[in-house]
Write an enzyme that holds these catalytic residues in place. Sequence first.
Site, PDB file in Angstrom:
ATOM      1  N   ARG A 118       0.829  -1.211   0.000  1.00  0.00           N
ATOM      2  CA  ARG A 118       0.000   0.000   0.000  1.00  0.00           C
ATOM      3  C   ARG A 118       0.864   1.262   0.000  1.00  0.00           C
ATOM      4  NH1 ARG A 118      -4.905  -1.234   2.313  1.00  0.00           N
ATOM      5  NH2 ARG A 118      -3.848  -2.540   3.851  1.00  0.00           N
ATOM      6  N   TYR A 119       2.000   1.193   0.677  1.00  0.00           N
ATOM      7  CA  TYR A 119       2.920   2.333   0.774  1.00  0.00           C
ATOM      8  C   TYR A 119       4.227   1.918   0.106  1.00  0.00           C
ATOM      9  CZ  TYR A 119      -0.320   3.372   4.621  1.00  0.00           C
ATOM     10  OH  TYR A 119      -1.436   3.598   5.376  1.00  0.00           O
ATOM     11  N   ARG A 148       7.059  -0.174   2.297  1.00  0.00           N
ATOM     12  CA  ARG A 148       6.754  -1.277   3.203  1.00  0.00           C
ATOM     13  C   ARG A 148       5.640  -2.160   2.654  1.00  0.00           C
ATOM     14  NH1 ARG A 148       5.412   3.692   4.863  1.00  0.00           N
ATOM     15  NH2 ARG A 148       3.445   4.142   5.901  1.00  0.00           N
ATOM     16  N   CYS A 183      -6.171 -17.818  13.358  1.00  0.00           N
ATOM     17  CA  CYS A 183      -5.802 -17.141  14.607  1.00  0.00           C
ATOM     18  C   CYS A 183      -6.101 -18.066  15.785  1.00  0.00           C
ATOM     19  CB  CYS A 183      -6.638 -15.872  14.787  1.00  0.00           C
ATOM     20  SG  CYS A 183      -6.527 -14.743  13.388  1.00  0.00           S
ATOM     21  N   CYS A 226     -13.111  -8.149  14.225  1.00  0.00           N
ATOM     22  CA  CYS A 226     -11.948  -8.256  13.324  1.00  0.00           C
ATOM     23  C   CYS A 226     -12.201  -7.589  11.974  1.00  0.00           C
ATOM     24  CB  CYS A 226     -11.618  -9.732  13.103  1.00  0.00           C
ATOM     25  SG  CYS A 226     -10.299  -9.975  11.905  1.00  0.00           S
ATOM     26  N   ARG A 235     -10.483  -8.237   9.339  1.00  0.00           N
ATOM     27  CA  ARG A 235     -10.257  -9.209   8.265  1.00  0.00           C
ATOM     28  C   ARG A 235     -11.127 -10.445   8.490  1.00  0.00           C
ATOM     29  NH1 ARG A 235      -4.134  -7.909   8.464  1.00  0.00           N
ATOM     30  NH2 ARG A 235      -4.063  -6.200   6.976  1.00  0.00           N
ATOM     31  N   ASP A 272     -12.955  -0.303  12.120  1.00  0.00           N
ATOM     32  CA  ASP A 272     -13.130  -0.367  10.663  1.00  0.00           C
ATOM     33  C   ASP A 272     -14.560  -0.768  10.305  1.00  0.00           C
ATOM     34  OD1 ASP A 272     -10.446   0.237   9.768  1.00  0.00           O
ATOM     35  OD2 ASP A 272      -9.862  -1.654  10.725  1.00  0.00           O
ATOM     36  N   ASP A 285      -8.177   3.919   9.211  1.00  0.00           N
ATOM     37  CA  ASP A 285      -7.801   3.317   7.933  1.00  0.00           C
ATOM     38  C   ASP A 285      -8.886   3.696   6.946  1.00  0.00           C
ATOM     39  OD1 ASP A 285      -5.659   1.635   6.937  1.00  0.00           O
ATOM     40  OD2 ASP A 285      -5.864   0.557   8.840  1.00  0.00           O
ATOM     41  N   LYS A 299      -3.741   4.902   6.103  1.00  0.00           N
ATOM     42  CA  LYS A 299      -4.076   5.168   7.500  1.00  0.00           C
ATOM     43  C   LYS A 299      -3.679   6.605   7.818  1.00  0.00           C
ATOM     44  CE  LYS A 299      -2.985   1.603  10.152  1.00  0.00           C
ATOM     45  NZ  LYS A 299      -1.948   1.009   9.349  1.00  0.00           N
TER      46      LYS A 299
HETATM   47  S1  SF4 Z   1      -8.103  -9.029  14.861  1.00  0.00           S
HETATM   48 FE1  SF4 Z   1      -8.628 -10.602  13.342  1.00  0.00          FE
HETATM   49  S2  SF4 Z   1      -6.652 -11.203  12.483  1.00  0.00           S
HETATM   50 FE2  SF4 Z   1      -6.211 -10.170  14.439  1.00  0.00          FE
HETATM   51  S3  SF4 Z   1      -6.165 -11.830  16.000  1.00  0.00           S
HETATM   52 FE3  SF4 Z   1      -8.247 -10.980  15.964  1.00  0.00          FE
HETATM   53  S4  SF4 Z   1      -9.339 -12.338  14.562  1.00  0.00           S
HETATM   54 FE4  SF4 Z   1      -7.164 -12.648  14.144  1.00  0.00          FE
END
Ligand code: SF4
Length: 369
Positions: free
Chosen positions: A105-106, A109, A118, A125, A127, A288, A325, A332
């Site tokens: 994105r940048y 990095r 996870c 979350c 994502r 988000d 973001d 961000k």
């Molecule tokens: S925020 Fe999302 S990616 Fe991060 S630990 Fe929690 S569930 Fe996993």
Amino acid sequence: MRRSAMPIANWNDLVKRAKTLRYATDLVESGLASPSDRAALDSVAARYAVAISPSLAALIDPADPHDPIARQFLPDAAELVTVAEERGDPIGDDAHSPVAGIVHRYPDRVLLKLVHVCPVYCRYCFRREMVGPRGRGTLSPQEIVRALDYVRANKNIWEVILTGGEPLLMSPRRLRVVMRALAEIDHVRIVRVHTRMPAVAPERVTSDLLRALKSSGKATYVVLHVNHAREMTKEVRAACAKIVDNGIPMLSQSVLLRGVNDNADTLDVLFRMLVECRIKPYYLHHGDLAAGTGHFRTSISEGQELMRALRGRLSGIAQPTYVLDIPGGAGKVPVGPNYLQEKGGKSARSYRVEDPSGGHHLYPPAVAD
Ligand code: SF4
């Protein structure tokens, strides 16, 4: 959704059983949810992954209907409600992904997303549509090679950020393979690891893991995701101390969450505790626009007011930057609050500045006659 009370003996049993809770049945049997909620919990779990690690389950007080740990990890029927502005990919990772596992994105990095699973699944979350058993899984060995080739070929990449999912779910052996590959790329100078692991499964911070983390030989930072001081148990603090004592600086990132940490006292305690643990509070994220997370989001003006309240009472090293973001992947940015207002247009170079107590001042000060 939770039972209103649970005998303490059962609570201790829960810890001893040491099993990650993944299904509605687990939550009901552990006393963390009421049997009458089973059907609703099943519906949420069918849509979004659920996992509560044994150490987190042990932290939840089933008698507290406002328990901040439960709110972060126990599924809630409110997750089935989505609003028009919410998105499956709220920060636009996919729009900036040239090869699997890389988000660029940048210019200087990249994110390197090796795993999309996870040890716990946070209910807010960002994502949540990508992670979990039905998510994007783990990069194959060929995909890892292609992702590292991309980093190698792009000489402006100064920093590689391992994120996910939870990058520290990889075995130390696999992590070492990636770190050693990064060690061979001269233009990569910084490796940053974004993790929730020390807070949710501190027993996973082993000597083996620490050796793997250091094996790139690059300047390596660990950024801990933590939202409430109750998560910083004795075991979590000890795990973080091991990381810092091994020469790896730590930062933190937190998400501003309604019903978890959306008041100045709670954030004050969290940020002070982090600094005492030698972890610099880095970001406070505005929530988000992830699908089904509206019950967690505050307004930006509420976030700004909280930051304003903390400005005067917390040391500068305990102040994170409050960031948004921008949806779609534009990046961000800090979102205030703003303490400076221009007066009389740009050429006048005069400002009205607000001090930490809310008083206002001219800068430069008026010159006495
Ligand atoms: S925020 Fe999302 S990616 Fe991060 S630990 Fe929690 S569930 Fe996993």
